[in-house]
Design a protein around this motif. Structure first.
Motif, short mmCIF file in Angstrom:
data_model
loop_
_atom_site.label_atom_id
_atom_site.label_comp_id
_atom_site.label_asym_id
_atom_site.label_seq_id
_atom_site.Cartn_x
_atom_site.Cartn_y
_atom_site.Cartn_z
N UNK A 20 0.83 -1.22 0.00
CA UNK A 20 0.00 0.00 0.00
C UNK A 20 0.86 1.26 0.00
N UNK A 21 1.91 1.29 -0.79
CA UNK A 21 2.85 2.42 -0.82
C UNK A 21 3.46 2.71 0.54
N UNK A 22 3.68 1.67 1.31
CA UNK A 22 4.29 1.78 2.64
C UNK A 22 5.39 0.74 2.75
N UNK A 23 6.60 1.21 3.05
CA UNK A 23 7.75 0.33 3.21
C UNK A 23 8.01 0.15 4.71
N UNK A 24 7.77 -1.02 5.23
CA UNK A 24 8.07 -1.29 6.63
C UNK A 24 9.57 -1.31 6.85
N UNK A 25 10.02 -0.85 8.02
CA UNK A 25 11.45 -0.85 8.31
C UNK A 25 11.72 -1.44 9.69
N UNK A 26 12.81 -2.19 9.78
CA UNK A 26 13.35 -2.66 11.05
C UNK A 26 14.58 -1.82 11.31
N UNK A 27 14.61 -1.20 12.48
CA UNK A 27 15.69 -0.26 12.77
C UNK A 27 16.86 -0.88 13.54
N UNK A 28 16.75 -2.15 13.88
CA UNK A 28 17.84 -2.79 14.59
C UNK A 28 17.46 -4.19 15.02
N UNK A 29 18.34 -4.80 15.79
CA UNK A 29 18.09 -6.16 16.27
C UNK A 29 17.03 -6.15 17.36
N UNK A 30 16.20 -7.18 17.36
CA UNK A 30 15.08 -7.25 18.31
C UNK A 30 15.52 -7.25 19.77
N UNK A 31 16.72 -7.76 20.06
CA UNK A 31 17.16 -7.83 21.45
C UNK A 31 17.61 -6.47 22.01
N UNK A 32 17.71 -5.46 21.15
CA UNK A 32 18.08 -4.12 21.61
C UNK A 32 16.83 -3.26 21.69
N UNK A 33 16.81 -2.35 22.64
CA UNK A 33 15.69 -1.44 22.83
C UNK A 33 15.52 -0.53 21.61
N UNK A 34 14.30 -0.35 21.17
CA UNK A 34 14.02 0.53 20.05
C UNK A 34 12.69 0.19 19.43
N UNK A 35 12.28 0.96 18.44
CA UNK A 35 11.02 0.69 17.74
C UNK A 35 11.27 0.64 16.24
N UNK A 36 10.38 -0.04 15.56
CA UNK A 36 10.40 -0.11 14.11
C UNK A 36 9.32 0.81 13.56
N UNK A 37 9.27 0.94 12.27
CA UNK A 37 8.27 1.82 11.69
C UNK A 37 8.15 1.61 10.21
#
Length: 120
Positions: free
Chosen positions: A34-51
């Protein structure tokens, strides 16, 4: 409670933006949906969020919005309006969730996300 679960970068050149963030920060960018590119910003074991990165609509062509997960999108929209928010895009339905965009009384835009049946 409205927990921050993600972010959305709006751009008029989302493919170019996706390439930039992948090269500069090492983000993993998925194929567009839907014209949206999901992104992972790092490894799951580190604190942070994706978008994600998407083509910005007319009402928000460029910028960043956080996404807040809530239990009831209808109740939260009503409560937000009662406290001075404006609805930019009313509740939209997708396969696994509902989504709405609002602006708080100070002009900050944000998204509301309600999962369907605890699926994610």
């Amino acid at each position: 409670m409205g927990r921050v679960i993600g972010f959305e970068l709006s751009s008029q050149e989302p493919e170019k933006a996706a390439k930039f963030y992948a090269k500069v920060f090492g983000w993993e960018v998925s194929e567009p949906n839907w014209d949206f590119w999901g992104v992972k910003t790092g490894k799951e074991e580190k604190l942070g969020i994706n978008g994600g990165i998407g083509k910005g609509p007319q009402d928000y062509p460029n910028g960043t919005r956080i996404q807040l997960e809530i239990d009831s999108i209808d109740e939260t929209i009503s409560e937000a309006i009662n406290n001075g928010a404006l609805v930019v895009r009313d509740k939209m339905e997708f396969d696994d969730f509902y989504l709405a965009y609002l602006v708080d009384p100070t002009g900050i835009g944000f998204g509301l996300v309600q999962k369907k049946n605890n699926r994610w």
